[in-house]
Design an enzyme around this catalytic site. Structure first.
Site, short mmCIF file in Angstrom:
data_model
loop_
_atom_site.label_atom_id
_atom_site.label_comp_id
_atom_site.label_asym_id
_atom_site.label_seq_id
_atom_site.Cartn_x
_atom_site.Cartn_y
_atom_site.Cartn_z
N GLU A 90 0.84 -1.19 0.00
CA GLU A 90 0.00 0.00 0.00
C GLU A 90 0.88 1.24 0.00
O GLU A 90 1.89 1.32 0.69
CB GLU A 90 -0.90 0.01 1.24
N LYS A 109 -9.88 2.23 -2.25
CA LYS A 109 -10.09 1.79 -0.87
C LYS A 109 -11.48 2.21 -0.39
O LYS A 109 -11.84 3.39 -0.42
CB LYS A 109 -9.01 2.39 0.02
N CYS A 128 -5.83 -2.76 2.80
CA CYS A 128 -5.56 -2.56 4.21
C CYS A 128 -6.80 -2.60 5.10
O CYS A 128 -7.31 -3.66 5.42
CB CYS A 128 -4.77 -1.27 4.40
#
Length: 289
Positions: free
Chosen positions: A43, A113, A154
């Protein structure tokens, strides 16, 4: 036996974003003889992980970093899960975005995300991605010669609905560029990957930046592979390195047959709950069936 070879590149992130891109090429050169099918980056591999940096480092889709990643995928003949980078759109919104390229360098996936990392842990980490980032609004599944694969970023891993949606859509492996920190990493990194793998009877592959104790945000590291039985089959420490693994997809099918969790889901009960929600008897969000 169908096996898929993956490589997770746990690399450091420096202030010069194109130096980070050159580091990716150096690693691809190191592992080319291993002939991995999929390569995954961390990331924010090209941007120091601080909210104020995201608008500064952001590029539109098709920008210089996108072009280099596309070229690398084609040059080395790999599916490249491009970690993530700040992406800006025409309206000026900035996203935490992962681009996915096939062996010819064609973009076949793009994940923004969905769950932004906004936390405030007493005596631990405080971070608020939403200060400068906009959230995505969908799961991401892409087609490959091996079948459908998925990618999340994440904090997304903490929300079981998202991974279940991806599995319902046919995902065989979930790739997770991530950067847990020194508070959440020791507590939840391994646990999160094992849990999502176990719940969904799937391989999970996590790739983190190498730890830099001088950085404003310190990564836990520990890039990881977990299997459909919920076991850790490979994990690095905090240092720069490469995690190579072979994922046995026949084993994934075997686990699903021997312990048929996905087949045994009580959709009748889930549907009843959904009907109650839709009728206004509950304020909870709709479950993922």
């Amino acid at each position: 036996m169908e096996k898929i070879k993956i490589a997770a590149i746990q690399m450091p992130t420096v202030a010069d974003k194109m130096e980070n891109v050159r580091t990716v090429k150096a690693y691809l050169e190191k592992i080319k003889d291993e002939k991995p099918d999929f390569v995954i980056l961390p990331e924010m591999f090209c941007c120091p992980y601080q909210t104020e940096n995201f608008p500064i480092y952001a590029e539109e889709e098709g920008g210089p970093i996108w072009q280099q990643l596309s070229a690398y995928a084609k040059q080395y003949g790999v599916y490249l899960i491009g970690g993530s980078m700040p992406e800006k759109d025409a309206e000026g919104n900035v996203y935490n975005t992962c681009y996915v390229f096939d062996r010819e360098g064609k973009q076949i996936g793009k994940h923004r995300k969905v769950h932004l990392f906004d936390i405030d842990i007493k005596g631990g980490q405080t971070f608020k991605e939403s200060d400068t980032l906009t959230a995505g609004d969908s799961d991401t599944v892409f087609d490959t010669e091996f079948g459908k694969m998925g990618v999340m970023l994440c904090f997304d891993i903490r929300f079981p609905e998202l991974s279940r949606m991806m599995v319902n859509d046919g995902t065989r492996i979930v790739f997770v560029p991530a950067a847990f920190n020194m508070t959440t990493g020791p507590a939840h990194w391994e646990l999160s990957f094992r849990t999502r793998a176990l719940d969904n009877q799937i391989y999970m592959v996590g790739c983190a930046p190498a730890r830099d104790v001088s950085a404003g945000y310190i990564s836990w590291g520990h890039s990881i592979v977990t299997d459909p039985w919920g076991r850790v089959t490979g994990m690095l420490d905090e240092n720069e390195g490469i995690l190579l693994a072979e994922l046995d997809m026949d084993y994934e099918e075997q686990v699903r047959e021997e312990l048929p969790l996905l087949k045994s889901r009580r959709k009748d009960i889930y549907q009843l709950a959904k009907n109650l929600i839709n009728s206004g008897n509950s304020t909870e969000s709709s479950p993922v069936l």
